[in-house]
Scaffold this motif. Structure first.
Motif, PDB file in Angstrom:
ATOM      1  N   GLY A  82     -45.998  33.268  31.365  1.00  0.00           N
ATOM      2  CA  GLY A  82     -46.583  34.059  30.287  1.00  0.00           C
ATOM      3  C   GLY A  82     -48.004  33.696  29.908  1.00  0.00           C
ATOM      4  N   ARG A  83     -48.644  32.861  30.681  1.00  0.00           N
ATOM      5  CA  ARG A  83     -50.007  32.403  30.375  1.00  0.00           C
ATOM      6  C   ARG A  83     -51.013  33.544  30.533  1.00  0.00           C
ATOM      7  NH1 ARG A  83     -51.958  26.899  30.845  1.00  0.00           N
ATOM      8  NH2 ARG A  83     -54.231  26.875  30.859  1.00  0.00           N
ATOM      9  N   ASN A  84     -52.047  33.539  29.715  1.00  0.00           N
ATOM     10  CA  ASN A  84     -53.144  34.488  29.866  1.00  0.00           C
ATOM     11  C   ASN A  84     -53.866  34.232  31.190  1.00  0.00           C
ATOM     12  OD1 ASN A  84     -52.802  35.712  27.315  1.00  0.00           O
ATOM     13  ND2 ASN A  84     -54.047  34.138  26.331  1.00  0.00           N
ATOM     14  N   VAL A  85     -54.327  35.290  31.842  1.00  0.00           N
ATOM     15  CA  VAL A  85     -55.081  35.110  33.091  1.00  0.00           C
ATOM     16  C   VAL A  85     -56.550  34.810  32.824  1.00  0.00           C
ATOM     17  CG1 VAL A  85     -53.494  36.467  34.501  1.00  0.00           C
ATOM     18  CG2 VAL A  85     -55.445  37.602  33.415  1.00  0.00           C
ATOM     19  N   ILE A  86     -57.063  35.313  31.730  1.00  0.00           N
ATOM     20  CA  ILE A  86     -58.361  34.922  31.177  1.00  0.00           C
ATOM     21  C   ILE A  86     -58.131  34.824  29.671  1.00  0.00           C
ATOM     22  CG2 ILE A  86     -59.782  35.911  33.027  1.00  0.00           C
ATOM     23  CD1 ILE A  86     -60.392  38.274  31.243  1.00  0.00           C
ATOM     24  N   PRO A  87     -58.964  34.120  28.937  1.00  0.00           N
ATOM     25  CA  PRO A  87     -58.682  33.904  27.517  1.00  0.00           C
ATOM     26  C   PRO A  87     -58.306  35.202  26.780  1.00  0.00           C
ATOM     27  CG  PRO A  87     -60.545  32.568  28.163  1.00  0.00           C
ATOM     28  CD  PRO A  87     -60.213  33.467  29.342  1.00  0.00           C
ATOM     29  N   GLY A  88     -57.119  35.181  26.191  1.00  0.00           N
ATOM     30  CA  GLY A  88     -56.651  36.295  25.376  1.00  0.00           C
ATOM     31  C   GLY A  88     -56.141  37.503  26.128  1.00  0.00           C
ATOM     32  N   HIS A  89     -56.114  37.458  27.445  1.00  0.00           N
ATOM     33  CA  HIS A  89     -55.777  38.637  28.236  1.00  0.00           C
ATOM     34  C   HIS A  89     -54.665  38.390  29.240  1.00  0.00           C
ATOM     35  CE1 HIS A  89     -59.876  39.592  26.928  1.00  0.00           C
ATOM     36  NE2 HIS A  89     -59.589  40.862  27.151  1.00  0.00           N
ATOM     37  N   TRP A  90     -53.706  39.276  29.225  1.00  0.00           N
ATOM     38  CA  TRP A  90     -52.800  39.448  30.345  1.00  0.00           C
ATOM     39  C   TRP A  90     -53.456  40.465  31.263  1.00  0.00           C
ATOM     40  CZ3 TRP A  90     -46.807  39.832  29.687  1.00  0.00           C
ATOM     41  CH2 TRP A  90     -46.295  38.577  29.381  1.00  0.00           C
ATOM     42  N   THR A  91     -52.904  40.641  32.447  1.00  0.00           N
ATOM     43  CA  THR A  91     -53.556  41.526  33.419  1.00  0.00           C
ATOM     44  C   THR A  91     -53.637  42.969  32.945  1.00  0.00           C
ATOM     45  OG1 THR A  91     -51.482  41.821  34.623  1.00  0.00           O
ATOM     46  CG2 THR A  91     -52.975  40.072  35.390  1.00  0.00           C
ATOM     47  N   PHE A  92     -52.638  43.455  32.196  1.00  0.00           N
ATOM     48  CA  PHE A  92     -52.719  44.841  31.723  1.00  0.00           C
ATOM     49  C   PHE A  92     -53.927  45.032  30.813  1.00  0.00           C
ATOM     50  CE2 PHE A  92     -50.357  43.063  28.136  1.00  0.00           C
ATOM     51  CZ  PHE A  92     -50.835  43.774  27.029  1.00  0.00           C
ATOM     52  N   GLN A  93     -54.293  44.011  30.064  1.00  0.00           N
ATOM     53  CA  GLN A  93     -55.459  44.108  29.188  1.00  0.00           C
ATOM     54  C   GLN A  93     -56.759  44.086  29.989  1.00  0.00           C
ATOM     55  OE1 GLN A  93     -53.822  40.813  26.943  1.00  0.00           O
ATOM     56  NE2 GLN A  93     -53.949  42.037  25.051  1.00  0.00           N
ATOM     57  N   VAL A  94     -56.761  43.361  31.101  1.00  0.00           N
ATOM     58  CA  VAL A  94     -57.922  43.369  31.986  1.00  0.00           C
ATOM     59  C   VAL A  94     -58.108  44.773  32.564  1.00  0.00           C
ATOM     60  CG1 VAL A  94     -58.901  42.434  34.126  1.00  0.00           C
ATOM     61  CG2 VAL A  94     -57.692  40.909  32.542  1.00  0.00           C
ATOM     62  N   VAL A  95     -57.012  45.378  33.019  1.00  0.00           N
ATOM     63  CA  VAL A  95     -57.068  46.741  33.560  1.00  0.00           C
ATOM     64  C   VAL A  95     -57.565  47.712  32.496  1.00  0.00           C
ATOM     65  CG1 VAL A  95     -55.674  48.655  34.446  1.00  0.00           C
ATOM     66  CG2 VAL A  95     -55.307  46.351  35.331  1.00  0.00           C
ATOM     67  N   GLU A  96     -57.024  47.624  31.293  1.00  0.00           N
ATOM     68  CA  GLU A  96     -57.442  48.525  30.219  1.00  0.00           C
ATOM     69  C   GLU A  96     -58.923  48.358  29.886  1.00  0.00           C
ATOM     70  OE1 GLU A  96     -54.777  47.646  26.997  1.00  0.00           O
ATOM     71  OE2 GLU A  96     -53.165  48.895  27.843  1.00  0.00           O
ATOM     72  N   ALA A  97     -59.383  47.123  29.825  1.00  0.00           N
ATOM     73  CA  ALA A  97     -60.795  46.871  29.524  1.00  0.00           C
ATOM     74  C   ALA A  97     -61.696  47.431  30.625  1.00  0.00           C
ATOM     75  CB  ALA A  97     -61.039  45.367  29.331  1.00  0.00           C
ATOM     76  N   TYR A  98     -61.292  47.256  31.884  1.00  0.00           N
ATOM     77  CA  TYR A  98     -62.056  47.817  33.003  1.00  0.00           C
ATOM     78  C   TYR A  98     -62.122  49.341  32.896  1.00  0.00           C
ATOM     79  CZ  TYR A  98     -63.390  48.847  37.855  1.00  0.00           C
ATOM     80  OH  TYR A  98     -64.024  49.311  38.977  1.00  0.00           O
ATOM     81  N   ASP A  99     -60.973  49.951  32.644  1.00  0.00           N
ATOM     82  CA  ASP A  99     -60.942  51.412  32.514  1.00  0.00           C
ATOM     83  C   ASP A  99     -61.857  51.893  31.391  1.00  0.00           C
ATOM     84  OD1 ASP A  99     -59.200  51.772  34.625  1.00  0.00           O
ATOM     85  OD2 ASP A  99     -57.455  52.226  33.377  1.00  0.00           O
ATOM     86  N   ASP A 100     -61.751  51.263  30.229  1.00  0.00           N
ATOM     87  CA  ASP A 100     -62.527  51.696  29.065  1.00  0.00           C
ATOM     88  C   ASP A 100     -64.014  51.399  29.201  1.00  0.00           C
ATOM     89  OD1 ASP A 100     -60.157  52.521  27.892  1.00  0.00           O
ATOM     90  OD2 ASP A 100     -59.987  50.749  26.604  1.00  0.00           O
TER      91      ASP A 100
END
Length: 150
Positions: A82-100
């Motif tokens: 369950g660790r973050n892949v980058i501070p504060g982010h799971w991979t779905f959040q990385v994908v969402e940030a990239y999309d946005d």
């Protein structure tokens, strides 16, 4: 069949007044967009692979406990599961940030450029390249699929 009928369909013919440089520029923009699509696919691969690895850790934790290594099961469970892949982010959040932040604005800009500069006609560069490389009359070098409209 005259050459006009044998050429690209209407949606792949250069509109009147569109310059060679504009077609080349739109081709470069299209290539960059296609590369971005591939990058996004890689990002989804990263998302799914990382998520799959995280789910597999449940099994590793269970097996470590069953094997008599509760301290290692605890370490895996508390340090990695369950660790973050980058501070504060799971991979779905990385994908969402990239999309946005990148993907959607790029897509909107690319669509606007094609609409404004080429009347919405896609792949003009590629269509014209195809015409220069075709062997007229050869059945494997037809300009368009059967029954493609003008």
């Amino acid at each position: 069949m005259n050459e006009y009928q044998d050429g690209p369909d209407r949606r792949h013919r250069r509109p009147e007044g569109v310059s060679d440089k504009t077609v080349e520029a739109l081709g470069a923009l299209s290539k960059a967009w296609e590369t971005t699509e591939r990058a996004r696919g890689q990002l989804y691969g990263f998302h799914q692979l990382t998520g799959g690895a995280d789910l597999e850790l449940d099994r590793a934790v269970r097996l470590l406990r069953e094997a008599g290594h509760p301290e290692w099961a605890d370490k895996v469970e508390t340090e990695i599961l369950g660790r973050n892949v980058i501070p504060g982010h799971w991979t779905f959040q990385v994908v969402e940030a990239y999309d946005d932040t990148y993907y959607r604005p790029f897509r909107q800009l690319e669509r606007s450029a094609v609409t404004e500069l080429a009347q919405g006609r896609d792949h003009l560069y590629e269509a014209e390249l195809k015409e220069t490389r075709r062997t007229p009359g050869h059945p494997g070098h037809t300009a368009r699929p059967p029954a493609a409209g003008d």
